[in-house]
Design an enzyme around this catalytic site. Structure first.
Site, short mmCIF file in Angstrom:
data_model
loop_
_atom_site.label_atom_id
_atom_site.label_comp_id
_atom_site.label_asym_id
_atom_site.label_seq_id
_atom_site.Cartn_x
_atom_site.Cartn_y
_atom_site.Cartn_z
N TYR A 141 0.71 -1.18 0.02
CA TYR A 141 0.20 0.00 -0.03
C TYR A 141 0.83 1.27 0.05
CZ TYR A 141 -4.61 -1.65 0.85
OH TYR A 141 -6.28 -2.47 0.79
N LYS A 192 3.34 -15.28 1.79
CA LYS A 192 3.28 -15.97 0.68
C LYS A 192 4.77 -16.57 0.53
CE LYS A 192 1.45 -17.66 -3.29
NZ LYS A 192 0.48 -18.53 -3.18
N ASP A 224 -3.06 -18.17 -0.10
CA ASP A 224 -4.29 -18.60 -0.74
C ASP A 224 -4.76 -19.78 -0.05
OD1 ASP A 224 -1.81 -20.17 -0.91
OD2 ASP A 224 -2.05 -20.91 -3.03
N ASP A 248 -6.18 -6.83 4.07
CA ASP A 248 -7.52 -6.12 3.68
C ASP A 248 -8.55 -7.25 2.83
OD1 ASP A 248 -9.11 -3.99 2.37
OD2 ASP A 248 -8.03 -4.54 0.25
N ASP A 252 -12.39 -9.16 4.72
CA ASP A 252 -13.58 -8.99 3.74
C ASP A 252 -14.26 -10.28 3.77
OD1 ASP A 252 -13.26 -6.07 3.24
OD2 ASP A 252 -14.34 -6.38 1.16
C1 IPM Z 1 -10.46 -1.18 4.16
C2 IPM Z 1 -10.84 -0.39 2.72
C3 IPM Z 1 -9.49 0.56 2.58
C4 IPM Z 1 -8.25 -0.41 2.51
C5 IPM Z 1 -9.75 1.27 1.26
C6 IPM Z 1 -11.03 2.16 1.38
C7 IPM Z 1 -8.62 2.33 0.95
O1 IPM Z 1 -10.72 -1.22 1.92
O2 IPM Z 1 -10.31 -0.36 5.00
O3 IPM Z 1 -10.48 -2.38 4.30
O4 IPM Z 1 -7.77 -0.85 1.32
O5 IPM Z 1 -7.56 -0.56 3.19
MG MG Z 2 -11.13 -3.45 2.61
#
Ligand code: IPM
Ligand code: MG
Length: 357
Positions: A141, A192, A224, A248, A252
């Site tokens: 990032y 990884k 993975d 990240d 999710d």
């Molecule tokens: C998160 C989001 C952010 C990230 C974005 C909005 C920049 O997806 O906080 O997980 O990638 O960190």
């Molecule tokens: Mg995110």
């Protein structure tokens, strides 16, 4: 002493969900003796529209002087064509970097009332209580060099750099270990290492840190496989620790185990426990302004703030109990709604939690 909280609603549903979290803070102030001052600020697209920057100096200065930050979400269609340097997301990344918020805690807890809302079978997810510890101020990032260059051939080439120094790995793994000591005493470090030298080193450093925590069982997993295991048998995990980008993605994935990404709070902490608190979901521009977004992730983020930055664990528990209460009462926003439950909007959900406090 009065603690200061910077309130940054941001964009899209950020405005609505933060408004509900502010109701909670005000109710704790009025009825339960919480001694805080709420300060407003701009971030993301909302800040860009007003000042030309997604992270105005004024916001950063306020964030530095406050004890904690509550953030809604940033981004939206409106700003997608802007140069990447001034996109709303840069505001969020800038806050994380400038405030040194390297430790991102993303708990994934399944509320028993929502077992049916998960797309996975109830027996796979029931009782799930997982903590993802994501490194937040390093990795691909932020790595340099980065950009898009034009080769001699005239073709464009995009590039980013995955970079971690030993000290960055050391400190995030220690955070995970300390958390594990208060939970199930198991840490899975995700990398990884079979392909990326940077994460091969990550594994070496993690192993070294692990030796300082003889009571914690440390394991390693390729990312993975970790993604697969998260949907196959998520309850095998207690604490996971991983890089910025892997975290990240995996967070999710973990969010959906719990039924809705609309339920999950997060804390981003610096070396001293100062933190920024935000739901892990985004600004959801497709449903913004319709009073349908789930405010519970943001409300639960306030609970994390009370616990980690304001040293008010009893108030954190009060919020969590109130959320449990409204779920027991059958109230559901659209994202977690199922047959027989009462569908409510964003504001009604916030009011119900406030009443249950
Ligand atoms: C998160 C989001 C952010 C990230 C974005 C909005 C920049 O997806 O906080 O997980 O990638 O960190
Ligand atoms: Mg995110």
């Amino acid at each position: 002493m009065t603690k200061k909280i910077l309130i940054l609603p941001g964009d899209g549903i950020g405005q609505e969900i933060v408004a509900e979290a502010v109701k909670i803070l005000n109710a704790l102030k009025a009825n339960h003796g919480l001694d805080v001052e709420l300060i407003d600020g701009l971030v993301g697209g909302a800040a860009y529209d007003e000042t030309g920057s997604p992270l105005p100096e004024e916001t950063l200065a306020k964030a530095r002087e406050c004890d904690a930050v509550l953030l809604g979400a940033v981004g939206g269609y409106k700003w997608e064509s802007l140069d990447i340097s001034v996109r709303p997301e840069k505001g969020l990344l800038g806050l994380r970097k400038e405030l040194g918020l390297f430790a991102n805690l993303r708990p994934a807890i399944l509320y028993p009332q929502l077992a049916d809302a998960s797309t996975l079978k109830p027996e796979i997810v029931s009782g799930l209580d997982l903590m993802i510890v994501r490194e937040l101020t390093g990795g691909i990032y932020f790595g340099q060099p980065r950009g898009v260059r034009t080769l001699d051939s005239g073709e464009r080439q995009g590039y980013n750099t995955l970079v971690y120094s030993e000290s960055e790995v050391d400190r995030i793994v220690r955070v995970a270990m300390d958390i594990a000591m208060k939970r199930g005493k198991r840490v899975c470090s995700v990398d990884k290492a079979n392909v990326l030298e940077c994460t091969e080193m990550w594994r070496e450093v993690a192993t070294k840190v692990g030796a300082d925590y003889p009571e914690v069982a440390l394991s390693h997993m390729y990312v993975d496989n970790a993604a697969m295991q998260l949907v196959r048998a998520p309850k095998q995990f207690d604490v996971m620790v991983t890089t910025n980008m892997f975290g990240d993605i995996l967070s999710d994935c973990a969010a959906m185990l719990t039924g809705s990404i609309g339920m999950l709070p997060s804390a981003s902490l610096d070396e001293n426990g100062k933190g920024m608190y935000e739901p892990i979901h985004g600004s959801a521009p497709d449903i913004a302004g319709q009073n349908v977004a789930n405010p519970l992730a943001t409300i639960l983020s306030v609970a994390m703030m009370l616990r980690y930055s304001l040293d008010e664990p009893a108030m954190a528990e009060r919020i969590e109990a109130a959320v449990n209460q409204v779920l027991d009462d059958g109230l559901r926003t659209a994202d977690i709604h199922s047959d027989g439950m009462t569908k409510v909007g964003t504001a009604e959900m916030g009011d119900a939690v406030t009443a249950a406090l």
